[in-house]
Design a protein around this motif. Structure first.
Motif, PDB file in Angstrom:
ATOM      1  N   GLU A  72      44.135  77.097  79.540  1.00 60.97           N
ATOM      2  CA  GLU A  72      44.203  76.257  80.733  1.00 60.97           C
ATOM      3  C   GLU A  72      43.558  76.965  81.926  1.00 60.97           C
ATOM      4  O   GLU A  72      42.866  76.334  82.744  1.00 60.97           O
ATOM      5  N   ALA A  73      43.740  78.277  82.027  1.00 65.36           N
ATOM      6  CA  ALA A  73      43.127  79.026  83.117  1.00 65.36           C
ATOM      7  C   ALA A  73      41.601  79.001  83.013  1.00 65.36           C
ATOM      8  O   ALA A  73      40.902  78.837  84.030  1.00 65.36           O
ATOM      9  N   GLU A  74      41.065  79.161  81.818  1.00 67.27           N
ATOM     10  CA  GLU A  74      39.616  79.079  81.628  1.00 67.27           C
ATOM     11  C   GLU A  74      39.091  77.716  82.063  1.00 67.27           C
ATOM     12  O   GLU A  74      38.027  77.615  82.684  1.00 67.27           O
ATOM     13  N   TYR A  75      39.824  76.682  81.738  1.00 67.84           N
ATOM     14  CA  TYR A  75      39.451  75.328  82.136  1.00 67.84           C
ATOM     15  C   TYR A  75      39.442  75.190  83.652  1.00 67.84           C
ATOM     16  O   TYR A  75      38.462  74.720  84.247  1.00 67.84           O
ATOM     17  N   LEU A  76      40.511  75.614  84.312  1.00 62.50           N
ATOM     18  CA  LEU A  76      40.607  75.487  85.765  1.00 62.50           C
ATOM     19  C   LEU A  76      39.553  76.324  86.488  1.00 62.50           C
ATOM     20  O   LEU A  76      39.041  75.933  87.544  1.00 62.50           O
ATOM     21  N   ALA A  77      39.206  77.488  85.929  1.00 63.29           N
ATOM     22  CA  ALA A  77      38.205  78.365  86.548  1.00 63.29           C
ATOM     23  C   ALA A  77      36.814  77.759  86.521  1.00 63.29           C
ATOM     24  O   ALA A  77      35.933  78.180  87.282  1.00 63.29           O
ATOM     25  N   SER A  78      36.583  76.762  85.685  1.00 65.61           N
ATOM     26  CA  SER A  78      35.235  76.200  85.552  1.00 65.61           C
ATOM     27  C   SER A  78      34.763  75.491  86.820  1.00 65.61           C
ATOM     28  O   SER A  78      33.559  75.340  87.038  1.00 65.61           O
ATOM     29  N   SER A  79      35.680  75.063  87.681  1.00 62.64           N
ATOM     30  CA  SER A  79      35.254  74.458  88.954  1.00 62.64           C
ATOM     31  C   SER A  79      34.500  75.477  89.802  1.00 62.64           C
ATOM     32  O   SER A  79      33.404  75.215  90.299  1.00 62.64           O
ATOM     33  N   GLN A  80      35.102  76.660  89.958  1.00 64.06           N
ATOM     34  CA  GLN A  80      34.440  77.710  90.728  1.00 64.06           C
ATOM     35  C   GLN A  80      33.166  78.181  90.044  1.00 64.06           C
ATOM     36  O   GLN A  80      32.159  78.479  90.707  1.00 64.06           O
ATOM     37  N   GLN A  81      33.169  78.244  88.741  1.00 64.74           N
ATOM     38  CA  GLN A  81      31.974  78.646  88.003  1.00 64.74           C
ATOM     39  C   GLN A  81      30.830  77.663  88.232  1.00 64.74           C
ATOM     40  O   GLN A  81      29.686  78.073  88.455  1.00 64.74           O
ATOM     41  N   GLN A  82      31.119  76.392  88.209  1.00 66.68           N
ATOM     42  CA  GLN A  82      30.089  75.391  88.487  1.00 66.68           C
ATOM     43  C   GLN A  82      29.541  75.545  89.909  1.00 66.68           C
ATOM     44  O   GLN A  82      28.334  75.430  90.136  1.00 66.68           O
ATOM     45  N   ALA A  83      30.436  75.808  90.851  1.00 66.10           N
ATOM     46  CA  ALA A  83      30.010  75.964  92.240  1.00 66.10           C
ATOM     47  C   ALA A  83      29.122  77.187  92.407  1.00 66.10           C
ATOM     48  O   ALA A  83      28.114  77.141  93.133  1.00 66.10           O
ATOM     49  N   PHE A  84      29.451  78.293  91.745  1.00 63.19           N
ATOM     50  CA  PHE A  84      28.623  79.494  91.831  1.00 63.19           C
ATOM     51  C   PHE A  84      27.236  79.247  91.235  1.00 63.19           C
ATOM     52  O   PHE A  84      26.218  79.656  91.809  1.00 63.19           O
ATOM     53  N   VAL A  85      27.188  78.590  90.109  1.00 66.02           N
ATOM     54  CA  VAL A  85      25.891  78.291  89.495  1.00 66.02           C
ATOM     55  C   VAL A  85      25.062  77.409  90.422  1.00 66.02           C
ATOM     56  O   VAL A  85      23.854  77.628  90.602  1.00 66.02           O
ATOM     57  N   ALA A  86      25.705  76.437  91.051  1.00 63.22           N
ATOM     58  CA  ALA A  86      24.981  75.546  91.962  1.00 63.22           C
ATOM     59  C   ALA A  86      24.423  76.308  93.159  1.00 63.22           C
ATOM     60  O   ALA A  86      23.269  76.117  93.564  1.00 63.22           O
TER      61      ALA A  86
END
Length: 328
Positions: free
Chosen positions: A229-243
């Motif tokens: 669940e933590a990996e899933y929730l962290a994906s928002s920030q990961q997407q923002a960093f990539v953007a």
């Protein structure tokens, strides 16, 4: 126990509003206060549709009114965007409103791209090269020592705690020379973390405000009930960093399961580097990763950040982080 604090970029989520982000900021600060966080900081960013803290001093006042004991402040104010006198007046006002609770972290980056930076600094001509002199001038206003020939009102005699921020060796050297506490942005720029900490500690000169070095390090925490669940929730920030790294700043997107699997090798390598100072997982894993980071760095304080799309999940992540820090 190592002190722990909170950095909040006041994220605007996709489908949300700045008003909602600011309401969440006040709620998060109250929650952090109950969890024993030492300070709550917001940062100055401009021209970014996903961050609601551009008017940083105003946001700090909003959060200060919602809390009672936690220290509040900026991590940081980008000093080249302002005259030192204006900053002294703004933070002197905050000190008058919330006496003994105000921190002022100072950075020399613009907090924006070149086009937005030019709009902010219209007619000022500042490029960050005068940062050391501006810091000393700001100290003079708060000290009310008369060296500038101008008395900041409010500001003169204010009990505002100054910090130097940085992600390179420059800030470490300046903080050491001035005898000020230093906060390193390892939560998004960890490349020079070890070297900067060494430079700061080795060259620190005691001052009237600080007898020994105080090093605070940025650290991301994405905690949840389970590692998955933590990996899933962290994906928002990961997407923002990539953007951001591809020049496409966005509002904080909803999480995506298996997001890292959709990236190529280059994208994953970038995330591994930029988010290397992070804990992602359930309570046990968060505690383990926080302990390892502290053992490696010997930080005097951590300033945690936890950008998540769902506000309740973010509150829970901070609870997990606080419980982990209290057990170390």
């Amino acid at each position: 126990m190592t002190a722990y604090s909170l950095l909040d970029l006041v994220p605007i989520v996709q489908g949300g509003t700045a008003g909602q982000a600011l309401a969440n900021a006040a709620d998060l600060a109250r929650h952090a206060e109950t969890l024993g966080f030492t300070r709550y900081w917001v940062a100055e960013h401009h021209g970014m549709e996903g961050i609601a803290s551009a008017a940083t001093a105003v946001v700090i006042a909003h959060v200060g009114a919602a809390t009672s004991t936690i220290r509040i402040g900026a991590g940081g104010i980008m000093l080249p965007n302002h005259s030192p006198l204006q900053v002294a007046e703004q933070f002197g006002t905050l000190d008058a409103l919330f006496p003994g609770r105000v921190d002022l972290g100072l950075g020399r980056a613009p907090g924006s791209d070149q086009r937005v930076s030019a709009a902010i600094r219209r007619g000022m001509g500042g490029d960050g090269s005068e940062f050391p002199q501006d810091v000393v001038e700001l100290q003079s206003y708060f000290a009310d020592d008369g060296r500038t020939g101008i008395r900041a009102t409010p500001g003169a005699g204010a009990d505002v705690k100054l910090w130097i921020l940085g992600s390179s060796l420059f800030g470490a050297q300046l903080a050491a020379a001035l005898g000020l506490p230093y906060a390193f942005a390892s939560h998004f720029a960890p490349g020079l973390l070890d070297e900067a900490g060494d430079v700061y500690r080795r060259n620190f000169r005691p001052s009237a405000v600080l007898e020994k070095p105080h090093l605070m390090l940025g650290f991301n925490v994405f905690g949840a009930a389970t590692d998955d669940e933590a990996e899933y929730l962290a994906s928002s920030q990961q997407q923002a960093f990539v953007a951001i790294r591809t020049g496409k700043g966005i509002q904080l997107p909803p999480p995506v399961r298996g997001y890292r699997e959709t990236l190529g090798g280059q994208g994953n390598a970038m995330l591994e580097q930029v988010l290397s100072a992070s804990a992602i997982g359930g309570p046990a894993k968060v505690r383990e990763q926080l302990a390892a980071f502290l053992a490696r760095t010997g930080a005097d304080e951590l300033i945690l950040t936890s950008a998540m799309f769902d506000h309740d999940a973010r509150r829970k992540s901070l609870t997990i982080a606080a419980e982990a820090m209290q057990s170390l």
